[in-house]
Motif scaffolding. Structure first.
Motif, PDB file in Angstrom:
ATOM      1  N   ALA A  22      -1.754  11.507  25.930  1.00 13.14           N
ATOM      2  CA  ALA A  22      -1.966  11.646  24.488  1.00 13.14           C
ATOM      3  C   ALA A  22      -2.735  10.450  23.936  1.00 13.14           C
ATOM      4  N   ALA A  23      -2.369   9.252  24.377  1.00 14.63           N
ATOM      5  CA  ALA A  23      -3.035   8.045  23.893  1.00 14.63           C
ATOM      6  C   ALA A  23      -4.492   8.001  24.328  1.00 14.63           C
ATOM      7  N   TYR A  24      -4.751   8.410  25.574  1.00  9.37           N
ATOM      8  CA  TYR A  24      -6.122   8.336  26.072  1.00  9.37           C
ATOM      9  C   TYR A  24      -7.007   9.411  25.436  1.00  9.37           C
ATOM     10  N   LEU A  25      -6.478  10.621  25.258  1.00 11.41           N
ATOM     11  CA  LEU A  25      -7.245  11.644  24.558  1.00 11.41           C
ATOM     12  C   LEU A  25      -7.597  11.199  23.147  1.00 11.41           C
ATOM     13  N   GLY A  29     -11.459  10.275  21.232  1.00 15.24           N
ATOM     14  CA  GLY A  29     -11.904  11.077  20.102  1.00 15.24           C
ATOM     15  C   GLY A  29     -11.277  12.444  19.948  1.00 15.24           C
ATOM     16  N   HIS A  30     -10.161  12.682  20.646  1.00 20.01           N
ATOM     17  CA  HIS A  30      -9.468  13.967  20.530  1.00 20.01           C
ATOM     18  C   HIS A  30      -8.001  13.706  20.193  1.00 20.01           C
ATOM     19  N   PRO A  31      -7.701  13.435  18.918  1.00 25.98           N
ATOM     20  CA  PRO A  31      -6.346  13.046  18.516  1.00 25.98           C
ATOM     21  C   PRO A  31      -5.290  14.012  19.039  1.00 25.98           C
ATOM     22  N   THR A  32      -4.329  13.451  19.761  1.00 27.17           N
ATOM     23  CA  THR A  32      -3.283  14.240  20.410  1.00 27.17           C
ATOM     24  C   THR A  32      -1.973  13.476  20.325  1.00 27.17           C
ATOM     25  N   ARG A  60     -17.199  17.866  26.007  1.00 26.74           N
ATOM     26  CA  ARG A  60     -16.678  17.548  27.325  1.00 26.74           C
ATOM     27  C   ARG A  60     -16.076  16.143  27.327  1.00 26.74           C
ATOM     28  N   LEU A  61     -15.031  15.980  28.086  1.00 30.66           N
ATOM     29  CA  LEU A  61     -14.444  14.652  28.250  1.00 30.66           C
ATOM     30  C   LEU A  61     -15.363  13.773  29.087  1.00 30.66           C
ATOM     31  N   PRO A  62     -15.242  12.458  28.970  1.00 33.83           N
ATOM     32  CA  PRO A  62     -16.107  11.557  29.746  1.00 33.83           C
ATOM     33  C   PRO A  62     -16.017  11.847  31.247  1.00 33.83           C
ATOM     34  N   ASP A  63     -17.113  11.581  31.949  1.00 30.17           N
ATOM     35  CA  ASP A  63     -17.162  11.859  33.382  1.00 30.17           C
ATOM     36  C   ASP A  63     -16.089  11.109  34.161  1.00 30.17           C
ATOM     37  N   PHE A  69      -7.740   7.701  33.675  1.00 34.31           N
ATOM     38  CA  PHE A  69      -6.372   8.151  33.386  1.00 34.31           C
ATOM     39  C   PHE A  69      -5.455   7.900  34.573  1.00 34.31           C
ATOM     40  N   HIS A  70      -5.907   8.242  35.761  1.00 40.03           N
ATOM     41  CA  HIS A  70      -5.050   8.059  36.934  1.00 40.03           C
ATOM     42  C   HIS A  70      -4.804   6.585  37.227  1.00 40.03           C
ATOM     43  N   GLU A  71      -5.785   5.745  37.010  1.00 38.36           N
ATOM     44  CA  GLU A  71      -5.562   4.303  37.193  1.00 38.36           C
ATOM     45  C   GLU A  71      -4.441   3.820  36.279  1.00 38.36           C
ATOM     46  N   ARG A  72      -4.462   4.266  35.028  1.00 39.90           N
ATOM     47  CA  ARG A  72      -3.440   3.847  34.071  1.00 39.90           C
ATOM     48  C   ARG A  72      -2.074   4.406  34.444  1.00 39.90           C
TER      49      ARG A  72
END
Length: 210
Positions: A22-25, A29-32, A60-63, A69-72
């Motif tokens: 949710a934080a990363y989206l 730029g995609h409030p979640t 589209r989400l960044p490449d 996300f997985h690193e975090r």
């Protein structure tokens, strides 16, 4: 045979991963909200996140979205992840009773392994008993992953019971022709109402299966 989902069933990862998703989206730029992440993405593979964002926004989400996300998430797992209460007891009891089991998760093999090493669940699952959405063309709610797990284990679908905590997973299990125990520890029972049976404490599972 028992087929376990992983996140939210064996490892207490859903709060960690959905808060971070949710934080990363929101960051890109995609409030979640956390609640929206649970509602829309819990139990699904990463392609579902991309598909829904594109469908809803046309963007589209960044490449490198998955990589970042997985690193975090992996860093958070290594710090904070715990097994679900009762998970070890259940796996020990099933092993003692000679009940075969495996794992079928929407998460990647790396995600599964990172979590299992941190929690000690790697004791119970070798590579031959771990199946990921990476192994099939379509993740949950398609039945492909559960059918792949059953075939790989040499067990007919109608001899399998799936343990799931997400509506997507319940849909997938039913589509595969399997019974499914809906785990309501974190998911409201109403959202899992299509499951064959419902339960709220993992330690109750062996008796439920009997």
């Amino acid at each position: 045979m028992v087929i376990f989902d992983n996140d939210g069933v064996l490892v207490d990862s859903e709060p960690i991963s959905n808060k971070m998703l949710a934080a990363y989206l929101t960051e890109v730029g995609h409030p979640t909200s956390y609640e929206e992440s649970l509602r829309d993405y819990m139990g699904g593979a990463m392609h579902r996140v991309h598909d829904l964002v594109l469908e809803r926004t046309g963007q589209r989400l960044p490449d490198d979205f998955d990589e970042v996300f997985h690193e975090r998430v992996f860093a958070a797992f290594k710090r904070d992840l715990e097994p679900m209460a009762g998970a070890m007891d259940v796996l020990e009891k099933l092993t003692a009773e000679g009940v075969p089991f495996c794992l079928a998760s929407s998460g990647s093999h790396e995600r599964i392994r990172v979590g299992h090493r941190k929690t000690g669940l790697d004791k119970w699952f070798d590579d031959g008993r771990i199946f990921s959405s990476q192994d099939v063309g379509r993740g949950k709610p398609a039945p492909d992953l559960f059918l792949h797990a059953a075939e790989s284990m040499g067990v007919a679908p109608d001899k399998c019971v799936v343990v799931e905590d997400s509506p997507l997973g319940v849909q997938a299990a039913l589509a595969a022709g399997m019974d499914v125990c809906g785990f309501t520890a974190m998911t409201p029972a109403e959202r899992l109402r299509d499951a064959t049976r419902l339960f709220s404490e993992l330690r109750a599972l062996p008796d439920l299966l009997a």
